[in-house]
Design an enzyme around this catalytic site. Structure first.
Site, PDB file in Angstrom:
ATOM      1  N   LYS A  20       0.835  -1.200   0.000  1.00 28.79           N
ATOM      2  CA  LYS A  20       0.000   0.000   0.000  1.00 28.79           C
ATOM      3  C   LYS A  20       0.872   1.254   0.000  1.00 28.79           C
ATOM      4  O   LYS A  20       1.753   1.408   0.832  1.00 28.79           O
ATOM      5  CB  LYS A  20      -0.928  -0.008   1.215  1.00 28.79           C
ATOM      6  N   THR A  26      -7.425  13.029   9.574  1.00 27.67           N
ATOM      7  CA  THR A  26      -7.597  11.641   9.181  1.00 27.67           C
ATOM      8  C   THR A  26      -6.410  10.815   9.653  1.00 27.67           C
ATOM      9  O   THR A  26      -5.333  11.340   9.873  1.00 27.67           O
ATOM     10  CB  THR A  26      -7.761  11.497   7.646  1.00 27.67           C
ATOM     11  N   GLY A  78      -5.083   6.266   9.732  1.00 26.85           N
ATOM     12  CA  GLY A  78      -5.393   4.943   9.222  1.00 26.85           C
ATOM     13  C   GLY A  78      -4.954   4.728   7.805  1.00 26.85           C
ATOM     14  O   GLY A  78      -5.519   3.918   7.082  1.00 26.85           O
ATOM     15  N   THR A  79      -3.906   5.435   7.376  1.00 21.58           N
ATOM     16  CA  THR A  79      -3.429   5.315   5.996  1.00 21.58           C
ATOM     17  C   THR A  79      -3.096   3.893   5.622  1.00 21.58           C
ATOM     18  O   THR A  79      -3.397   3.430   4.519  1.00 21.58           O
ATOM     19  CB  THR A  79      -2.181   6.202   5.795  1.00 21.58           C
ATOM     20  N   GLY A  80      -2.483   3.155   6.518  1.00 20.69           N
ATOM     21  CA  GLY A  80      -2.077   1.790   6.192  1.00 20.69           C
ATOM     22  C   GLY A  80      -3.183   0.788   6.353  1.00 20.69           C
ATOM     23  O   GLY A  80      -3.076  -0.347   5.885  1.00 20.69           O
ATOM     24  N   CYS A  81      -4.281   1.142   7.001  1.00 20.97           N
ATOM     25  CA  CYS A  81      -5.355   0.186   7.281  1.00 20.97           C
ATOM     26  C   CYS A  81      -6.362   0.135   6.147  1.00 20.97           C
ATOM     27  O   CYS A  81      -7.007  -0.878   5.924  1.00 20.97           O
ATOM     28  CB  CYS A  81      -6.075   0.560   8.585  1.00 20.97           C
TER      29      CYS A  81
END
Length: 215
Positions: free
Chosen positions: A175, A207, A209-212
């Site tokens: 990702k 915001t 949670g970029t990796g989730c």
């Protein structure tokens, strides 16, 4: 009932990652999300301020009662903070769901840089959990940590993903949301080759949670 997903992961009090993000994603895609909590975190858009691990016996009990009753078509693995948690989840998978596909999100580093994996848990994650993944879904910092090397540019993405594929998962989805490029690239690598998925970066305020959630 099809589309049953058991999510084994940590809770994010800010709602942008972890169990909360997984429930939203599974529901939006028309699936049914069940959960087994591995940790509670105190976090918001600014960072992670505390981690409270769930006792391993209770993690196993959550997985047992869900799989014995509801079952699962897929199991999504997220935050496994300590070696004994990793070992407990692996044992439960072997006993209760040996043939169910497993998606492993190797949660190691939060977007703000906080460590979500104990220092002595990396080897257990790499040796016990990663090889059983039908697909491994790291963000860039997690992929670099697992591979033991940096990959600073887009041109390094396929080599980094291939290093992870050599660890034993069926496929790797790397990702790209942590890079600073205006266009975000996620890379999927399996035995058939590499595929790239690109889209313009969406800049939002407050915001995490970029990796989730793949960008």
């Amino acid at each position: 009932m099809k589309g049953r997903v058991l999510v084994v992961a940590g809770s994010d009090s800010g709602g942008g990652a972890g169990i909360q993000a997984d429930i939203k994603t599974v529901t939006a895609l028309g699936g049914y999300a069940a959960t087994a909590l591995t940790a509670l975190t105190a976090q918001n858009t600014q960072g992670v301020f505390g981690i409270h691990d769930v006792p391993v016996d209770f993690i196993a009990q959550q997985m047992t009662v869900v799989l014995d009753d509801i079952g699962a078509d897929c199991i999504k693995i997220g935050m496994l903070h300590r070696p004994d948690i990793i070992e407990t989840v692996c044992a439960s998978l072997d006993q209760l769901a040996p043939d169910v596909p497993v998606v492993v999100d190797p949660v190691m580093v939060a977007k703000g840089g906080a460590s979500l994996l104990a220092e002595d848990a990396k080897d257990a994650l790499t040796e016990k959990m990663v090889p059983r993944a039908a697909i491994l879904t790291p963000n860039i910092p997690e992929a670099e940590a697992l591979a033991g090397r940096a990959a600073p540019g887009l041109e390094d993405a396929e080599g980094l993903a291939r290093s992870l594929l050599d660890l034993g998962p069926g496929a790797v989805l790397l990702k790209g949301g942590h890079r600073d490029d205006a266009e975000v690239m996620d890379l999927l690598l399996d035995s058939a080759g590499a595929r790239r998925f690109t889209s313009p970066r969406i800049d939002t305020v407050h915001t995490h949670g970029t990796g989730c959630t793949p960008a």
